[in-house]
Design a protein around this motif. Sequence first.
Motif, PDB file in Angstrom:
ATOM      1  N   VAL A 155       0.735  -1.099   0.002  1.00 39.80           N
ATOM      2  CA  VAL A 155       0.090  -0.020   0.039  1.00 39.80           C
ATOM      3  C   VAL A 155       0.895   1.275   0.071  1.00 39.80           C
ATOM      4  CG1 VAL A 155      -1.633   1.397   1.201  1.00 39.80           C
ATOM      5  CG2 VAL A 155      -1.833  -0.899   0.974  1.00 39.80           C
ATOM      6  N   VAL A 156       0.738   2.093  -1.188  1.00 39.15           N
ATOM      7  CA  VAL A 156       1.685   3.451  -1.194  1.00 39.15           C
ATOM      8  C   VAL A 156       0.848   4.381  -0.281  1.00 39.15           C
ATOM      9  CG1 VAL A 156       2.531   4.835  -2.724  1.00 39.15           C
ATOM     10  CG2 VAL A 156       2.388   2.658  -3.388  1.00 39.15           C
ATOM     11  N   SER A 157       1.542   4.862   0.711  1.00 41.44           N
ATOM     12  CA  SER A 157       0.911   5.622   1.685  1.00 41.44           C
ATOM     13  C   SER A 157       1.381   7.075   1.351  1.00 41.44           C
ATOM     14  CB  SER A 157       1.168   5.136   3.093  1.00 41.44           C
ATOM     15  OG  SER A 157       2.614   5.111   3.264  1.00 41.44           O
ATOM     16  N   LYS A 158       2.228   7.462   0.243  1.00 44.09           N
ATOM     17  CA  LYS A 158       2.488   8.703   0.378  1.00 44.09           C
ATOM     18  C   LYS A 158       1.378   9.679   0.328  1.00 44.09           C
ATOM     19  CE  LYS A 158       2.673   8.370  -4.935  1.00 44.09           C
ATOM     20  NZ  LYS A 158       3.289   8.280  -5.888  1.00 44.09           N
ATOM     21  N   TYR A 159       1.311  10.955   0.683  1.00 45.21           N
ATOM     22  CA  TYR A 159       0.280  11.946   0.599  1.00 45.21           C
ATOM     23  C   TYR A 159      -0.397  11.708   1.765  1.00 45.21           C
ATOM     24  CZ  TYR A 159       2.969  12.912  -3.541  1.00 45.21           C
ATOM     25  OH  TYR A 159       4.073  12.891  -4.582  1.00 45.21           O
TER      26      TYR A 159
ATOM     27  N   LEU B 127      10.647   1.475   0.180  1.00 44.92           N
ATOM     28  CA  LEU B 127      10.880   2.774  -0.595  1.00 44.92           C
ATOM     29  C   LEU B 127      10.775   2.674  -2.027  1.00 44.92           C
ATOM     30  CD1 LEU B 127      11.838   6.035   0.363  1.00 44.92           C
ATOM     31  CD2 LEU B 127      13.865   5.235  -0.750  1.00 44.92           C
ATOM     32  N   ILE B 128      10.081   3.542  -2.617  1.00 42.67           N
ATOM     33  CA  ILE B 128       9.615   3.249  -4.074  1.00 42.67           C
ATOM     34  C   ILE B 128      10.160   4.659  -4.927  1.00 42.67           C
ATOM     35  CG2 ILE B 128       7.957   1.903  -3.691  1.00 42.67           C
ATOM     36  CD1 ILE B 128       5.765   4.103  -4.084  1.00 42.67           C
ATOM     37  N   GLY B 129      10.904   5.505  -4.114  1.00 42.60           N
ATOM     38  CA  GLY B 129      11.308   6.804  -4.878  1.00 42.60           C
ATOM     39  C   GLY B 129      12.945   6.941  -5.098  1.00 42.60           C
TER      40      GLY B 129
ATOM     41  N   LEU C  55      13.163  -7.210  -9.646  1.00 43.55           N
ATOM     42  CA  LEU C  55      13.023  -5.886 -10.373  1.00 43.55           C
ATOM     43  C   LEU C  55      11.715  -5.091 -10.023  1.00 43.55           C
ATOM     44  CD1 LEU C  55      14.044  -7.625 -13.894  1.00 43.55           C
ATOM     45  CD2 LEU C  55      15.577  -6.426 -12.308  1.00 43.55           C
ATOM     46  N   MET C  56      11.869  -3.770 -10.190  1.00 39.65           N
ATOM     47  CA  MET C  56      10.657  -3.141 -10.285  1.00 39.65           C
ATOM     48  C   MET C  56      10.447  -2.026 -11.499  1.00 39.65           C
ATOM     49  SD  MET C  56       9.507   0.270  -9.399  1.00 39.65           S
ATOM     50  CE  MET C  56      10.205   1.496  -8.199  1.00 39.65           C
ATOM     51  N   GLY C  57       9.347  -1.905 -11.971  1.00 42.70           N
ATOM     52  CA  GLY C  57       9.371  -1.112 -13.101  1.00 42.70           C
ATOM     53  C   GLY C  57       7.802  -0.250 -13.178  1.00 42.70           C
ATOM     54  N   MET C  58       8.056   0.681 -13.626  1.00 43.04           N
ATOM     55  CA  MET C  58       6.730   1.702 -13.947  1.00 43.04           C
ATOM     56  C   MET C  58       6.435   1.916 -15.467  1.00 43.04           C
ATOM     57  SD  MET C  58       7.360   4.847 -11.114  1.00 43.04           S
ATOM     58  CE  MET C  58       5.668   5.680 -11.177  1.00 43.04           C
ATOM     59  N   ALA C  59       5.192   1.484 -15.752  1.00 42.71           N
ATOM     60  CA  ALA C  59       4.792   1.864 -17.248  1.00 42.71           C
ATOM     61  C   ALA C  59       4.401   3.073 -17.601  1.00 42.71           C
ATOM     62  CB  ALA C  59       3.589   0.897 -17.657  1.00 42.71           C
TER      63      ALA C  59
ATOM     64  N   GLY D 266       3.130  -2.621 -11.403  1.00 38.85           N
ATOM     65  CA  GLY D 266       1.426  -2.272 -11.495  1.00 38.85           C
ATOM     66  C   GLY D 266       1.245  -1.371 -10.376  1.00 38.85           C
ATOM     67  N   MET D 267       0.371  -0.354 -10.579  1.00 36.40           N
ATOM     68  CA  MET D 267      -0.182   0.748  -9.631  1.00 36.40           C
ATOM     69  C   MET D 267      -1.731   0.646  -9.637  1.00 36.40           C
ATOM     70  SD  MET D 267       2.497   3.338 -10.828  1.00 36.40           S
ATOM     71  CE  MET D 267       1.671   4.936 -10.606  1.00 36.40           C
ATOM     72  N   SER D 268      -2.167   1.568  -9.246  1.00 37.00           N
ATOM     73  CA  SER D 268      -3.697   1.911  -9.315  1.00 37.00           C
ATOM     74  C   SER D 268      -4.292   1.520 -10.619  1.00 37.00           C
ATOM     75  CB  SER D 268      -4.121   2.943  -8.776  1.00 37.00           C
ATOM     76  OG  SER D 268      -4.095   2.980  -7.464  1.00 37.00           O
ATOM     77  N   SER D 269      -3.672   2.270 -11.600  1.00 35.66           N
ATOM     78  CA  SER D 269      -4.146   2.456 -12.694  1.00 35.66           C
ATOM     79  C   SER D 269      -3.717   1.312 -13.734  1.00 35.66           C
ATOM     80  CB  SER D 269      -3.734   3.732 -13.627  1.00 35.66           C
ATOM     81  OG  SER D 269      -2.431   3.552 -13.554  1.00 35.66           O
TER      82      SER D 269
ATOM     83  N   VAL E  52       2.271  -5.455  -6.343  1.00 34.99           N
ATOM     84  CA  VAL E  52       1.859  -4.337  -6.797  1.00 34.99           C
ATOM     85  C   VAL E  52       1.669  -3.215  -5.759  1.00 34.99           C
ATOM     86  CG1 VAL E  52       0.299  -5.399  -8.615  1.00 34.99           C
ATOM     87  CG2 VAL E  52      -0.683  -5.145  -6.253  1.00 34.99           C
ATOM     88  N   ARG E  53       2.006  -1.995  -6.359  1.00 41.00           N
ATOM     89  CA  ARG E  53       2.198  -0.993  -5.171  1.00 41.00           C
ATOM     90  C   ARG E  53       1.147  -0.036  -5.662  1.00 41.00           C
ATOM     91  NH1 ARG E  53       6.196  -1.473  -8.834  1.00 41.00           N
ATOM     92  NH2 ARG E  53       5.226   0.810  -9.825  1.00 41.00           N
ATOM     93  N   VAL E  54       0.149  -0.109  -4.802  1.00 42.89           N
ATOM     94  CA  VAL E  54      -1.276   0.735  -4.795  1.00 42.89           C
ATOM     95  C   VAL E  54      -1.708   1.645  -3.824  1.00 42.89           C
ATOM     96  CG1 VAL E  54      -3.586   0.216  -5.347  1.00 42.89           C
ATOM     97  CG2 VAL E  54      -2.230  -1.488  -5.991  1.00 42.89           C
ATOM     98  N   GLY E  55      -1.542   3.042  -4.412  1.00 42.98           N
ATOM     99  CA  GLY E  55      -1.995   4.013  -3.539  1.00 42.98           C
ATOM    100  C   GLY E  55      -3.340   4.658  -3.649  1.00 42.98           C
ATOM    101  N   SER E  56      -3.766   5.393  -4.820  1.00 43.56           N
ATOM    102  CA  SER E  56      -5.026   5.983  -4.719  1.00 43.56           C
ATOM    103  C   SER E  56      -6.280   5.178  -4.604  1.00 43.56           C
ATOM    104  CB  SER E  56      -5.193   6.969  -6.196  1.00 43.56           C
ATOM    105  OG  SER E  56      -4.259   6.303  -7.122  1.00 43.56           O
ATOM    106  N   LYS E  57      -5.951   3.932  -5.237  1.00 40.60           N
ATOM    107  CA  LYS E  57      -7.198   2.962  -5.226  1.00 40.60           C
ATOM    108  C   LYS E  57      -7.552   2.360  -3.714  1.00 40.60           C
ATOM    109  CE  LYS E  57      -9.112  -0.489  -8.057  1.00 40.60           C
ATOM    110  NZ  LYS E  57     -10.572   0.131  -8.520  1.00 40.60           N
TER     111      LYS E  57
HETATM  112  C1  LIG Z   1       3.004   6.836  -6.297  1.00 42.33           C
HETATM  113  C2  LIG Z   1       3.361   5.625  -6.702  1.00 42.33           C
HETATM  114  C3  LIG Z   1       2.691   4.525  -6.763  1.00 42.33           C
HETATM  115  C4  LIG Z   1       1.248   4.271  -6.559  1.00 42.33           C
HETATM  116  O1  LIG Z   1       0.357   5.138  -7.427  1.00 42.33           O
HETATM  117  P1  LIG Z   1      -1.271   5.112  -7.294  1.00 42.33           P
HETATM  118  O2  LIG Z   1      -1.536   5.609  -8.640  1.00 42.33           O
HETATM  119  O3  LIG Z   1      -1.644   6.047  -6.096  1.00 42.33           O
HETATM  120  O4  LIG Z   1      -1.659   3.640  -7.087  1.00 42.33           O
HETATM  121  C5  LIG Z   1       3.379   3.283  -7.227  1.00 42.33           C
HETATM  122  N1  LIG Z   1       4.610   3.104  -7.638  1.00 42.33           N
HETATM  123  C6  LIG Z   1       5.496   4.219  -7.470  1.00 42.33           C
HETATM  124  C7  LIG Z   1       6.708   4.105  -7.748  1.00 42.33           C
HETATM  125  C8  LIG Z   1       4.641   5.483  -7.219  1.00 42.33           C
HETATM  126  O5  LIG Z   1       5.478   6.635  -6.996  1.00 42.33           O
END
Ligand SMILES: *Cc1c(COP(=O)(O)O)cnc(C)c1O
Length: 212
Positions: free
Chosen positions: A21-25, A65-67, A149-153, A188-191, A204-209
């Motif tokens: 669960v991505v708790s940022k903000y 940590l994901i940033g 590995l980690m990746g963002m589309a 994978g994230m919310s979208s 999966v790293r999910v915040g907004s959802k």
């Molecule tokens: C913010 C963030 C997420 C989560 O994004 P949501 O759209 O809120 O699910 C996942 N991965 C990384 C690296 C992020 O910075």
Amino acid sequence: MIAENIKTLKQELGHSVELIVVSKYRTVEEIMEAYSCGQRNFAENRVQALLEREAVLPKDIIWHLIGHLQTNKVKYIASFIRCIQSVDSLKLLKTINEQAERNSKTIDCLLQIHIADEESKFGLSQKECNAILQLNELMELKNIRIRGLMGMATNTNDTSKIESEFKELKAFYDTLSEKHKFDTLSMGMSSDYKIAIANGSNMVRVGSKVFE
Ligand SMILES: *Cc1c(COP(=O)(O)O)cnc(C)c1O
């Protein structure tokens, strides 16, 4: 409803995909609501926010940590961080190892691979990743464990594009996982988590959802 959202997500993910669960903000109260549902894995993208939250939240939270992480900040989080998912250099790996050793622990690491179109997204190319994994000096880093590995589309509505980026990362992961004993592919994230798990993600790293 946070509880409802987590329940639904867990059903969709099944047992073989880990929910981070991505708790940022989010507020401490919101995070505690997710915690009360049994959620223990949380992720932040900034060191400062991570430190503030870790200080006041329950100690059995497993922090990721994901940033982007600067080497000079590793020392602030080394004592409690479980997994740094945004590793993008050998220098950072060495620093994490050094700080983990100082804390008599092992820190899990994921190498962040650049798969998206956007210039702004951090990460290693596949070539750079291979170069790091081939180095003999990695063997000497006894206090880190590179687990995958980690990746963002790309942030787009074009699902076929997202799908092809995730497929590419999974294929790359498959070339490495046996040799390097990887067990984690964080994508994978919310979208786009549904596309990610259909294409082999197991984290999966999910915040907004979760918090919407
Ligand atoms: C913010 C963030 C997420 C989560 O994004 P949501 O759209 O809120 O699910 C996942 N991965 C990384 C690296 C992020 O910075």
